[in-house]
Design a protein around this motif. Structure first.
Motif, PDB file in Angstrom:
ATOM      1  N   UNK A 247       1.251  18.472  47.199  1.00 24.88           N
ATOM      2  CA  UNK A 247       2.728  18.848  48.257  1.00 24.88           C
ATOM      3  C   UNK A 247       1.583  19.998  49.003  1.00 24.88           C
ATOM      4  N   UNK A 248       1.437  20.023  50.242  1.00 27.47           N
ATOM      5  CA  UNK A 248       0.616  20.779  51.021  1.00 27.47           C
ATOM      6  C   UNK A 248       1.072  22.063  51.160  1.00 27.47           C
ATOM      7  N   UNK A 249       2.495  22.216  50.763  1.00 27.22           N
ATOM      8  CA  UNK A 249       3.130  23.734  51.382  1.00 27.22           C
ATOM      9  C   UNK A 249       4.223  23.390  53.232  1.00 27.22           C
ATOM     10  N   UNK A 250       4.826  24.043  52.971  1.00 33.00           N
ATOM     11  CA  UNK A 250       5.815  24.629  53.988  1.00 33.00           C
ATOM     12  C   UNK A 250       5.624  23.141  55.406  1.00 33.00           C
ATOM     13  N   UNK A 251       4.300  22.823  55.464  1.00 31.99           N
ATOM     14  CA  UNK A 251       3.842  22.685  56.716  1.00 31.99           C
ATOM     15  C   UNK A 251       3.668  21.114  56.499  1.00 31.99           C
ATOM     16  N   UNK A 252       3.956  20.678  54.998  1.00 31.30           N
ATOM     17  CA  UNK A 252       3.795  19.235  54.626  1.00 31.30           C
ATOM     18  C   UNK A 252       5.086  18.557  55.398  1.00 31.30           C
ATOM     19  N   UNK A 253       5.186  17.463  55.845  1.00 34.39           N
ATOM     20  CA  UNK A 253       6.499  16.904  56.771  1.00 34.39           C
ATOM     21  C   UNK A 253       7.070  16.185  55.660  1.00 34.39           C
ATOM     22  N   UNK A 254       6.499  15.695  53.890  1.00 34.28           N
ATOM     23  CA  UNK A 254       7.083  15.822  52.408  1.00 34.28           C
ATOM     24  C   UNK A 254       8.104  17.088  52.741  1.00 34.28           C
ATOM     25  N   UNK A 255       8.909  17.182  52.659  1.00 28.50           N
ATOM     26  CA  UNK A 255      10.150  18.185  52.410  1.00 28.50           C
ATOM     27  C   UNK A 255      10.359  17.791  50.404  1.00 28.50           C
ATOM     28  N   UNK A 256      10.440  18.795  50.025  1.00 28.82           N
ATOM     29  CA  UNK A 256      10.944  19.151  48.804  1.00 28.82           C
ATOM     30  C   UNK A 256      11.835  18.275  48.005  1.00 28.82           C
ATOM     31  N   UNK A 257      12.856  18.172  49.413  1.00 26.33           N
ATOM     32  CA  UNK A 257      14.438  16.815  48.255  1.00 26.33           C
ATOM     33  C   UNK A 257      13.125  15.891  48.506  1.00 26.33           C
ATOM     34  N   UNK A 258      12.122  15.247  49.826  1.00 23.88           N
ATOM     35  CA  UNK A 258      11.737  14.081  49.912  1.00 23.88           C
ATOM     36  C   UNK A 258      11.695  13.442  48.698  1.00 23.88           C
ATOM     37  N   UNK A 259       9.930  14.538  47.734  1.00 21.96           N
ATOM     38  CA  UNK A 259       9.777  14.766  46.133  1.00 21.96           C
ATOM     39  C   UNK A 259      10.998  14.187  45.409  1.00 21.96           C
ATOM     40  N   UNK A 260      12.260  15.095  45.267  1.00 25.84           N
ATOM     41  CA  UNK A 260      13.015  14.400  44.256  1.00 25.84           C
ATOM     42  C   UNK A 260      13.113  13.414  44.327  1.00 25.84           C
TER      43      UNK A 260
END
Length: 410
Positions: A7-20
């Motif tokens: 994850x590349x941080x807040x600018x990453x198009x994948x959000x934390x909820x996507x990872x979950x």
């Protein structure tokens, strides 16, 4: 394996909820905005941990920052010039700060000037999706005619140089610009963005640095930082060269099993280990990934699982990023070797018996094709890869069909 996600941080198009929703168990990240050679402060580390710990709506995610990828090694350290001693001191301070925050696994690389290199970031495959590709002829055209490196043509087989001449002659200006952009302006994980002139100047600094000397600089770096990592209970793990062969006349020192054996034995410590990247090492036909895993097993601290398909049997050749269970690496055999090592560690009582793994790269498919995510890091493509890898892992872990039943752990 501990299933993680880069994850590349807040600018990453994948959000934390996507990872979950992908079902990952931990996060791999870095502080890409901090210049190479400077200290990662407790405040910056804590900020990234906080970003990982919460979904977009502020609720807790339950995820933790498990692996740093990467804590960069500066060019001054690689060349032993300028502020290299100060940069090593700063590196050790960063390790202290990361350990205080509870982060134990640190991935880094020792590739000169450029990190991983590709010539095409959107190469179309048969099913209509796209992937990244390294084309040796395109790279030779860049090296000889765009970078204009002295005597570059002599580094390639005459047939490759001739093909590069013809290909360059047929290139549009847009193609030339795109090729330069793909190679030198920074791929995911890069903290520096270079111009052609920057590359020329940095190449000149390596004129008198052989592979033997660069390896000596790597060993000297490790001799300084590994004792700190060992005292802190951390694990350093070097990522292989990508691609694992020489580019632009630069030395490569982490491309084969023999390279890893030399460096790991030179600084023999449980804190000095390897990042096993099946895609990087798999781009060489003489690298047997399951065999490399077995040979390095106790020192493998982090794993990248991806697959590449080579055009031919050349050591320095073209390849593209294939699906995770396709390509030239026997991924099933590799996963079997990894899980066998994990079982051995668990029986031995090692606290690090579960090795962090992430599905590396991925093809752009479905909605990924319009998202313009970080090159090589599409959400759906990586999710597909993780699902495939997870299926193999689950099968090997099943009591009826798994490794124990077949005697692999005995």
């Amino acid at each position: 394996m501990l299933q993680t996600w880069r994850w590349f941080g807040p600018k990453d198009l994948a959000k934390i909820e996507d990872l979950l929703q992908a079902g990952v168990e931990g996060v791999v990240s870095a502080l890409h905005h901090i210049p190479n050679g400077t200290v990662w402060t407790p405040e910056e580390i804590a900020r990234r941990q906080s970003e990982i710990s919460r979904r977009s709506d502020g609720t807790r995610s339950g995820l933790k920052w498990e692996v740093v990828e990467s804590l960069p090694v500066s060019e001054d350290i690689k060349q032993q010039t300028g502020d290299w001693r100060k940069h090593i001191a700063n590196y050790k301070t960063s390790l202290e700060n990361l350990a205080a925050a509870g982060i134990e696994t640190i991935c880094y690389n020792f590739m000169p000037i450029l990190d991983w290199t590709r010539t095409d970031l959107n190469w179309r495959v048969g099913h209509g999706g796209t992937c990244m590709r390294f084309d040796i002829i395109d790279f030779a055209a860049f090296d000889i005619f765009l970078l204009e490196r002295s005597n570059a043509a002599s580094d390639y087989e005459s047939e490759i140089a001739a093909y590069a001449h013809d290909r360059f002659a047929a290139m549009s200006e847009a193609h030339k610009i795109n090729l330069v952009t793909n190679i030198i302006t920074g791929l995911p994980g890069a903290t520096e963005h270079l111009t052609l002139e920057d590359v020329r100047q940095r190449l000149a600094a390596y004129d008198n640095i052989s592979a033997e000397r660069l390896r000596a600089h790597l060993v000297a770096f490790l001799a300084e930082v590994v004792p700190t990592a060992e005292r802190l209970g951390m694990r350093m793990c070097c990522h292989p060269d990508d691609p694992p062969f020489g580019l632009m006349g630069l030395p490569r020192v982490m491309s084969t099993l023999e390279d890893y054996r030399a460096v790991l034995s030179a600084v023999d410590s449980p804190a000095n280990g390897a990042t096993l990247c099946s895609g990087s090492l798999g781009a060489r036909p003489d690298n047997d990934l399951p065999a490399i895993m077995k040979a390095l097993a106790p020192k493998v601290h982090f794993i990248h699982l991806r697959n590449v398909k080579r055009d031919d049997g050349a050591i320095a050749g073209s390849f593209f990023e294939d699906e995770h269970l396709a390509g030239d690496t026997d991924m099933v055999a590799l996963i079997a070797a990894i899980m066998t090592e994990e079982a051995r560690r668990k029986a031995e009582g090692r606290a690090d018996h579960q090795i962090p793994m992430r599905p590396d790269h991925g093809q752009d498919i479905l909605d990924d094709l319009g998202r313009k995510a970080q090159p090589g890091y599409p959400t759906i493509g990586r999710l597909k890869g993780l699902a495939e890898l997870r299926g193999v892992m689950r099968a090997f872990g099943h009591p009826e069909f798994g490794l124990k039943k077949n005697g692999a752990h005995d």
